[in-house]
Design a protein around this motif. Structure first.
Motif, PDB file in Angstrom:
ATOM      1  N   PRO A 124      -2.068  -4.050  17.497  1.00 17.09           N
ATOM      2  CA  PRO A 124      -0.618  -4.250  17.399  1.00 17.09           C
ATOM      3  C   PRO A 124      -0.169  -5.710  17.521  1.00 17.09           C
ATOM      4  N   THR A 125      -0.906  -6.522  18.256  1.00 20.00           N
ATOM      5  CA  THR A 125      -0.534  -7.936  18.387  1.00 20.00           C
ATOM      6  C   THR A 125      -0.624  -8.630  17.027  1.00 20.00           C
ATOM      7  N   ARG A 126      -1.680  -8.354  16.305  1.00 29.25           N
ATOM      8  CA  ARG A 126      -1.872  -8.953  14.979  1.00 29.25           C
ATOM      9  C   ARG A 126      -0.835  -8.408  13.996  1.00 29.25           C
ATOM     10  N   VAL A 127      -0.553  -7.118  14.055  1.00 30.16           N
ATOM     11  CA  VAL A 127       0.434  -6.516  13.164  1.00 30.16           C
ATOM     12  C   VAL A 127       1.806  -7.133  13.417  1.00 30.16           C
ATOM     13  N   ARG A 128       2.187  -7.278  14.690  1.00 26.55           N
ATOM     14  CA  ARG A 128       3.487  -7.887  15.005  1.00 26.55           C
ATOM     15  C   ARG A 128       3.552  -9.322  14.494  1.00 26.55           C
ATOM     16  N   ALA A 129       2.490 -10.076  14.675  1.00 28.30           N
ATOM     17  CA  ALA A 129       2.463 -11.464  14.202  1.00 28.30           C
ATOM     18  C   ALA A 129       2.633 -11.528  12.683  1.00 28.30           C
ATOM     19  N   ARG A 130       1.971 -10.631  11.971  1.00 31.24           N
ATOM     20  CA  ARG A 130       2.079 -10.603  10.504  1.00 31.24           C
ATOM     21  C   ARG A 130       3.498 -10.215  10.066  1.00 31.24           C
ATOM     22  N   ILE A 131       4.094  -9.251  10.745  1.00 28.40           N
ATOM     23  CA  ILE A 131       5.466  -8.847  10.409  1.00 28.40           C
ATOM     24  C   ILE A 131       6.420 -10.007  10.659  1.00 28.40           C
ATOM     25  N   THR A 132       6.288 -10.657  11.803  1.00 23.61           N
ATOM     26  CA  THR A 132       7.163 -11.771  12.160  1.00 23.61           C
ATOM     27  C   THR A 132       7.017 -12.930  11.178  1.00 23.61           C
ATOM     28  N   ALA A 133       5.803 -13.135  10.681  1.00 21.80           N
ATOM     29  CA  ALA A 133       5.549 -14.223   9.730  1.00 21.80           C
ATOM     30  C   ALA A 133       5.988 -13.877   8.310  1.00 21.80           C
ATOM     31  N   GLY A 134       6.409 -12.628   8.083  1.00 19.05           N
ATOM     32  CA  GLY A 134       6.847 -12.243   6.748  1.00 19.05           C
ATOM     33  C   GLY A 134       5.713 -11.852   5.819  1.00 19.05           C
ATOM     34  N   LYS A 135       4.578 -11.490   6.391  1.00 19.26           N
ATOM     35  CA  LYS A 135       3.421 -11.061   5.598  1.00 19.26           C
ATOM     36  C   LYS A 135       3.519  -9.563   5.305  1.00 19.26           C
ATOM     37  N   CYS A 136       2.845  -9.137   4.260  1.00 17.32           N
ATOM     38  CA  CYS A 136       2.830  -7.730   3.875  1.00 17.32           C
ATOM     39  C   CYS A 136       1.905  -6.951   4.811  1.00 17.32           C
ATOM     40  N   VAL A 137       2.439  -5.893   5.413  1.00 17.37           N
ATOM     41  CA  VAL A 137       1.657  -5.023   6.290  1.00 17.37           C
ATOM     42  C   VAL A 137       1.843  -3.592   5.772  1.00 17.37           C
ATOM     43  N   PRO A 138       0.910  -3.124   4.933  1.00 19.47           N
ATOM     44  CA  PRO A 138       1.087  -1.807   4.329  1.00 19.47           C
ATOM     45  C   PRO A 138       0.957  -0.661   5.328  1.00 19.47           C
ATOM     46  N   ASP A 139       1.705   0.397   5.086  1.00 21.15           N
ATOM     47  CA  ASP A 139       1.678   1.646   5.851  1.00 21.15           C
ATOM     48  C   ASP A 139       2.115   1.504   7.311  1.00 21.15           C
ATOM     49  N   ILE A 140       2.780   0.414   7.637  1.00 18.25           N
ATOM     50  CA  ILE A 140       3.363   0.237   8.971  1.00 18.25           C
ATOM     51  C   ILE A 140       4.877   0.294   8.802  1.00 18.25           C
ATOM     52  N   TYR A 141       5.520   0.998   9.716  1.00 18.11           N
ATOM     53  CA  TYR A 141       6.974   1.148   9.696  1.00 18.11           C
ATOM     54  C   TYR A 141       7.552   0.568  10.970  1.00 18.11           C
TER      55      TYR A 141
END
Length: 96
Positions: free
Chosen positions: A17-34
């Motif tokens: 989840p730490t990596r997913v949050r960082a990617r979302i915050t950076a505006g990166k594409c994170v598939p299948d996460i809501y």
């Protein structure tokens, strides 16, 4: 800049989840996460949006406080119902 609730909900299906949050915050594409936010519409409980929506700067700029993230749309609702036996999702997430 995205705003995250201090003790936000993380679904069991979210790996790293730490990596997913960082990617979302950076505006990166994170598939299948809501992401989960409280709804401004009094007729709705929550807004559950695909994280890929936040790739757009405009969407990130108007995004309300994020109260959770999950893998798949139904994970949040199922988890709350399993733990409480009810659909009072706002209260569950606010009082965690």
């Amino acid at each position: 800049m995205l705003k995250w609730m201090k003790n936000y909900y993380i679904g069991d299906g979210v790996k790293n989840p730490t990596r997913v949050r960082a990617r979302i915050t950076a505006g990166k594409c994170v598939p299948d996460i809501y992401i989960v936010t409280l709804s401004d519409n009094p007729g709705n409980i929550l807004e559950i949006l695909p994280a890929v929506t936040l790739v757009q700067r405009g969407a990130r700029a108007i995004c309300p406080l994020i109260i959770g993230m999950a893998k798949g749309k139904d994970e949040v609702v199922e988890q709350v119902y399993k733990e409480t036996g009810d659909f009072k999702i706002k209260e569950y997430l606010k009082n965690r």
